[in-house]
Design a protein around this motif. Structure first.
Motif: not given
Length: 64
Positions: A16-20, A26-35, A40-44, A56-60
């Motif tokens: 997940x971190x590598x995908x992030x 994608x990394x955020x979607x895998x680690x936290x889901x779509x929400x 927020x990550x897409x915006x960033x 993304x890496x922080x969340x993963x």
């Protein structure tokens, strides 16, 4: 006897971190889901790759 640290990411966490790193949303979607975090990550990421990457890496890496 070896002990497993609760702070060390699992092999799934490492993937997940590598995908992030490659694609932060994608990394955020895998680690936290779509929400909210995903949107927020897409915006960033649109505003700049590095802020989306850091988020993304922080969340993963952070346990849920």
């Amino acid at each position: 006897m070896t002990t497993h640290s609760d702070t060390a990411p699992s092999s799934g966490g490492l993937i997940t971190i590598l995908l992030s790193i490659l694609l932060p949303p994608l990394g955020v979607a895998l680690s936290r889901g779509i929400g909210k975090q995903f949107v927020f990550n897409i915006l960033l990421t649109v505003l700049g790759y590095v802020p989306g990457l850091v988020h993304a890496v922080w969340l993963a890496a952070r346990p849920e």
